[in-house]
Scaffold this active site. Structure first.
Site, short mmCIF file in Angstrom:
data_model
loop_
_atom_site.label_atom_id
_atom_site.label_comp_id
_atom_site.label_asym_id
_atom_site.label_seq_id
_atom_site.Cartn_x
_atom_site.Cartn_y
_atom_site.Cartn_z
N HIS A 1 -11.09 -2.78 10.99
CA HIS A 1 -9.72 -3.43 10.72
C HIS A 1 -9.46 -4.67 11.63
O HIS A 1 -8.51 -4.46 12.61
CB HIS A 1 -8.34 -2.67 10.45
CG HIS A 1 -7.33 -3.18 10.14
ND1 HIS A 1 -5.99 -2.71 9.97
CD2 HIS A 1 -6.98 -4.15 9.21
CE1 HIS A 1 -5.36 -3.61 9.42
NE2 HIS A 1 -5.71 -4.51 8.79
N LYS B 1 -9.45 -2.56 1.46
CA LYS B 1 -9.26 -1.16 2.47
C LYS B 1 -9.94 -0.21 1.97
O LYS B 1 -10.57 0.69 2.91
CB LYS B 1 -7.78 -1.26 2.58
CG LYS B 1 -6.92 -2.20 3.16
CD LYS B 1 -7.28 -2.65 4.48
CE LYS B 1 -7.08 -3.73 4.84
NZ LYS B 1 -5.63 -4.21 5.48
N SER C 1 -1.50 -3.54 10.28
CA SER C 1 -1.11 -4.32 9.13
C SER C 1 0.12 -5.01 9.65
O SER C 1 1.17 -4.65 10.21
CB SER C 1 -0.88 -3.44 7.90
OG SER C 1 -1.80 -2.84 7.78
N TYR D 1 -1.21 -3.42 -6.69
CA TYR D 1 -0.92 -4.40 -5.69
C TYR D 1 -1.89 -4.33 -4.48
O TYR D 1 -2.35 -3.09 -3.99
CB TYR D 1 0.37 -3.96 -5.15
CG TYR D 1 1.03 -5.26 -4.33
CD1 TYR D 1 1.97 -6.17 -4.95
CD2 TYR D 1 0.85 -5.29 -2.98
CE1 TYR D 1 2.66 -7.27 -4.28
CE2 TYR D 1 1.41 -6.35 -2.30
CZ TYR D 1 2.09 -7.35 -3.11
OH TYR D 1 2.90 -8.38 -2.31
N ARG E 1 2.59 -11.90 -0.54
CA ARG E 1 1.28 -12.22 0.07
C ARG E 1 0.73 -13.64 -0.68
O ARG E 1 1.09 -13.80 -1.77
CB ARG E 1 0.38 -11.02 -0.14
CG ARG E 1 0.36 -9.82 0.31
CD ARG E 1 0.00 -9.74 1.67
NE ARG E 1 0.08 -8.59 2.57
CZ ARG E 1 -0.28 -8.21 3.73
NH1 ARG E 1 -1.41 -8.88 4.37
NH2 ARG E 1 0.15 -7.14 4.47
N ASP F 1 -9.36 -10.15 8.63
CA ASP F 1 -8.79 -8.70 8.48
C ASP F 1 -9.94 -7.47 8.75
O ASP F 1 -9.59 -6.35 8.87
CB ASP F 1 -8.40 -8.58 6.93
CG ASP F 1 -7.46 -7.55 6.86
OD1 ASP F 1 -6.46 -7.36 7.53
OD2 ASP F 1 -7.69 -6.62 5.98
N ARG G 1 0.83 -1.02 0.05
CA ARG G 1 -0.04 -0.07 -0.13
C ARG G 1 0.83 1.03 0.17
O ARG G 1 1.94 1.21 0.43
CB ARG G 1 -0.84 0.10 1.13
CG ARG G 1 -2.09 -1.01 1.17
CD ARG G 1 -2.77 -0.83 2.46
NE ARG G 1 -2.33 -1.39 3.64
CZ ARG G 1 -1.77 -0.40 4.66
NH1 ARG G 1 -2.04 0.71 4.48
NH2 ARG G 1 -1.24 -1.15 5.55
N CYS H 1 0.63 -7.22 11.98
CA CYS H 1 0.95 -7.47 13.28
C CYS H 1 0.10 -8.58 14.02
O CYS H 1 -0.05 -8.54 15.35
CB CYS H 1 0.45 -6.17 14.24
SG CYS H 1 1.47 -4.57 13.67
P1 GTP Z 1 -2.09 -7.75 7.47
O1 GTP Z 1 -2.68 -8.94 6.55
O2 GTP Z 1 -1.21 -6.93 6.97
O3 GTP Z 1 -3.59 -7.09 8.01
O4 GTP Z 1 -1.35 -8.42 8.71
P2 GTP Z 1 -1.90 -9.42 10.00
O5 GTP Z 1 -2.34 -8.30 11.10
O6 GTP Z 1 -2.94 -10.19 9.57
O7 GTP Z 1 -0.56 -10.13 10.43
P3 GTP Z 1 -0.07 -11.63 10.24
O8 GTP Z 1 -0.76 -12.64 11.21
O9 GTP Z 1 0.16 -11.91 8.94
O10 GTP Z 1 1.48 -11.58 10.79
C1 GTP Z 1 2.47 -10.67 10.44
C2 GTP Z 1 3.65 -11.09 10.88
O11 GTP Z 1 3.78 -10.98 12.43
C3 GTP Z 1 4.17 -12.31 10.65
O12 GTP Z 1 5.50 -12.28 10.14
C4 GTP Z 1 3.99 -13.44 11.78
O13 GTP Z 1 5.01 -14.22 11.87
C5 GTP Z 1 4.16 -12.46 12.81
N1 GTP Z 1 3.30 -12.73 14.39
C6 GTP Z 1 2.07 -13.00 14.31
N2 GTP Z 1 1.75 -13.35 15.52
C7 GTP Z 1 2.81 -13.07 16.09
C8 GTP Z 1 3.12 -13.68 17.62
O14 GTP Z 1 2.00 -13.84 18.50
N3 GTP Z 1 4.39 -13.23 18.03
C9 GTP Z 1 5.33 -12.71 17.36
N4 GTP Z 1 6.51 -12.60 17.93
N5 GTP Z 1 5.23 -12.70 15.81
C10 GTP Z 1 3.98 -12.71 15.29
C1 SPV Z 2 -2.86 -4.58 5.41
O1 SPV Z 2 -2.00 -3.93 4.67
O2 SPV Z 2 -3.50 -4.06 6.50
C2 SPV Z 2 -3.27 -5.69 4.61
C3 SPV Z 2 -2.83 -5.91 3.23
O3 SPV Z 2 -4.24 -6.41 5.03
S1 SPV Z 2 -3.51 -4.88 1.99
O4 SPV Z 2 -4.80 -5.46 1.41
O5 SPV Z 2 -2.51 -4.42 0.95
O6 SPV Z 2 -3.99 -3.53 2.55
MN MN Z 3 -4.79 -5.80 7.00
#
Ligand code: GTP
Ligand code: SPV
Ligand code: MN
Length: 599
Positions: free
Chosen positions: A242, A222, A264, A213, A381, A289, A71, A266
């Site tokens: 979110h 989003k 994002s 993207y 992704r 999400d 983004r 996290c």
């Molecule tokens: P978006 O799709 O961008 O909204 O991301 P998301 O909030 O769904 O995050 P996602 O679950 O994909 O995790 C992103 C990163 O955080 C990855 O590299 C994970 O390995 C890491 N991660 C997720 N949960 C944990 C946790 O409980 N502890 C730690 N240390 N890292 C974590």
């Molecule tokens: C985020 O960035 O929070 C995502 C990926 O879930 S995107 O759809 O590119 O915004």
């Molecule tokens: Mn997201």
């Protein structure tokens, strides 16, 4: 001229066709056959790679342009009529000016290309919480991704023809083709300042140009489901957030639904699919999400997953960290920007699979483990159907939604924020949401490293003034028929680090220990101690049976660091000041009470 029963749709489409001048038009029916044909066309054109069908049936790999990988927040605009309605956290441009600029860009921008029309529904088709959009795009990649991420096609078009309202979403990659010009494998506008991700909230209109993207281009996600929908939600008295949605079942079979707002990258996808390490507990996924929440007849907040797929971060996904996601992405999945192994499979950092001696990296170059670059981009992704997830809850598409018991909020914080804080009440919970902060990640291009305030993980996704947004959360509390039925709000932090810079809390499946305490609090059995910042687990209330964590570490993650919190207060005050007059007074008084409790 295309003709439709819905004259608003007809006028808009014909206007866009005239402006963008595509070579041809394709109205998407949403069928599997249509998807297969599009994919084959992209493979034939060298834009997609069909992966090894034995290892990854129905899977494809795309490589984006190296400048178009996430983004673009500094090119994202909220063009409300009045600047004050966009507020201090958004990029505002006068809508008339922005439309003039973008109309020039859109003129003839689809020359040499197909214009696809995608009728789509955010949320189960026909649900009272769902909404409809139509995306016009010149990217077949977008069509394929939208078919996984949303419900598209004839059934949705039928509702529009019946007169359902729809959000207009216009997208172009911003790369018209001269006669005879060969297309690139990932067309997009040549420079960042030619990209525009624009929202006209009063018109419920989205204009995106120049990027192909993720959230820049899949406009249901989003742009609509958060930035436009949160404006609709404010006007109509609901919430567009979110947030992940999970279902948790305790050993006695009692069920609770929990939403969680994390910025994002996290941890939403990981938490939504977590494999509990506490015996007897079960977690299933509703969404990872975007959560839309509305009051039900019984006065509880009901949530739906606005999407039908997962657009998840690939690096770090492994059988260790997220087995459910790993299983989901073995088939019918689109991979973007990961490594391609010599036997036609995919590989990425943190996959738990040893690096192959050779592969082709996300930029299309030869890669070896010692080459000094990563094989996958940090924001690589997967796009995968939610229905394929082995832990998807059977009711994930219930049009009525699921009743929410608790809301989690949390970001990446190396210090200060303990593992879990229970808010004293709704207003205190909204205060905790308003002061959320997180270290920035690779999910957006060009963000400075460090902690930034990200209220409810919505900073990049708020379609209006942050002060009005926070006031809306407070108003939802006031609108509740029975305040006792409002979800309880918890701030969590899986990312606290020790002096060596290592995460103290093991995270992932172990987060079930925190979920267990939260559920027990709701059931009235979990014990807490009141502290100046909120209620924390009483000693021994957090189940750490079988967990390898030292006394010292446990104490550290549950410790209220007064000095750090006092410093935090100064930083929050600065941030609140930047919100101007629209900062809800309730939140400044929360800040002052916190300061009093701390000193
Ligand atoms: P978006 O799709 O961008 O909204 O991301 P998301 O909030 O769904 O995050 P996602 O679950 O994909 O995790 C992103 C990163 O955080 C990855 O590299 C994970 O390995 C890491 N991660 C997720 N949960 C944990 C946790 O409980 N502890 C730690 N240390 N890292 C974590
Ligand atoms: C985020 O960035 O929070 C995502 C990926 O879930 S995107 O759809 O590119 O915004
Ligand atoms: Mn997201």
């Amino acid at each position: 001229m295309l003709s439709f029963k819905n004259s608003l749709l007809e006028e808009w489409i014909n206007e866009v066709v005239k402006l963008c001048q595509p070579d041809s038009i394709h109205l998407c029916d949403g069928s599997q056959q249509e998807y297969d044909i599009l994919m084959q066309e992209m493979v034939d054109a060298g834009m997609a790679i069909s992966l090894n069908q034995e290892k990854k049936p129905g899977c494809f790999l795309f490589r984006s342009h190296p400048t178009d990988v996430a983004r673009v927040e500094n090119r994202t605009f909220i063009a409300s009529k009045k600047q004050e309605d966009a507020g201090p956290t958004n990029n505002w441009v006068d809508p008339i000016e922005l439309k003039a600029t973008m109309t020039k860009l859109y003129s003839g921008c689809m020359k040499g290309r197909v214009l696809y029309i995608i009728p789509f529904s955010m949320g189960p088709i026909g649900s009272p919480i769902s909404k409809i959009g139509v995306e016009i795009t010149d990217s077949a990649y977008v069509v394929a991704n939208m078919r996984i991420m949303t419900r598209i096609g004839n059934e949705v078009l039928a509702l529009i023809e019946e007169g359902w309202e729809f959000v207009k979403c216009l997208h172009s990659v911003g790369k018209p083709l001269e006669p005879g010009e060969k297309d690139s494998t990932w067309p997009c506008a040549p420079s960042i300042d030619q990209k525009y991700i624009s929202h006209f909230p009063e018109e419920r209109l989205i204009w995106s140009y120049g990027s192909g993207y993720g959230g820049n281009a899949l406009l249901g996600k989003k742009c609509f489901a958060l930035r436009i929908a949160c404006v609709q939600a404010k006007d109509e008295g609901w919430l567009a957030e979110h947030m992940l949605i999970l279902k948790i079942t305790d050993p006695k079979g009692k069920i609770a639904y929990i939403c969680g707002a994390f910025p994002s990258a996290c941890g939403k996808t990981n938490l939504a699919m977590l494999t509990p390490t506490v015996p007897g507990w079960k977690v299933e996924t509703i969404g990872d999400d975007i959560s839309w929440m509305k009051f039900g007849e019984d006065g509880r907040l009901y949530a739906i997953n606005a999407e039908s797929g997962f657009f998840g971060v690939v690096p770090g996904t492994s059988m260790q960290s997220n087995p459910a996601a790993m299983e989901t992405i073995q088939k019918n999945t689109i991979y973007t920007n990961v490594g391609l192994t010599d036997d036609g499979d995919v590989w990425w950092e943190g996959s738990g699979i040893p690096a192959p001696e050779h592969l082709i990296d996300w930029e299309g170059n030869d890669w070896t483990p010692d080459c000094g670059k990563t094989a996958a981009h940090a924001n690589a992704r997967f796009t995968t159907p939610a229905a394929q997830c082995p832990v998807i809850a059977p009711e994930w598409e219930d049009p009525a939604g699921v009743p929410v018991s608790a809301i989690l909020i949390g970001g990446r914080r190396a210090s200060t924020i303990p593992l879990v804080i229970e808010s004293f009440n709704w207003e205190h919970g909204i205060f905790l949401g308003s002061i959320m902060g997180s270290e920035t990640t690779a999910a957006a291009i060009g963000l400075a490293a460090g902690v930034r305030r990200d209220p409810f993980a919505m900073l990049p996704f708020m379609g209006y003034h942050v002060g009005d947004y926070l006031q809306h959360w407070l108003d939802i509390g006031k609108a509740a028929k029975d305040p006792a039925k409002l979800p309880s709000i918890y701030m969590v932090n899986w990312f606290r680090k020790n002096e060596e810079g290592k995460f103290i809390w093991p995270g992932y499946g172990e987060n079930s220990r925190v979920l267990k305490w939260i559920v027990e609090r709701a059931e009235g059995t979990g014990e807490a101690v009141a502290t100046s910042i909120g209620n924390l687990p009483a000693p021994k209330a957090l189940d750490i049976n079988g967990l390898n964590i030292s006394e010292n570490d446990l104490e550290m993650i549950l410790h209220v660091d007064k000095e750090a919190w006092l410093a935090e207060i100064d930083s929050i005050r600065e941030n609140f000041k930047s919100y101007g007059e629209k900062l809800p007074p309730g939140l400044s008084s929360q800040l002052e009470s916190l300061k009093e409790r701390l000193s």
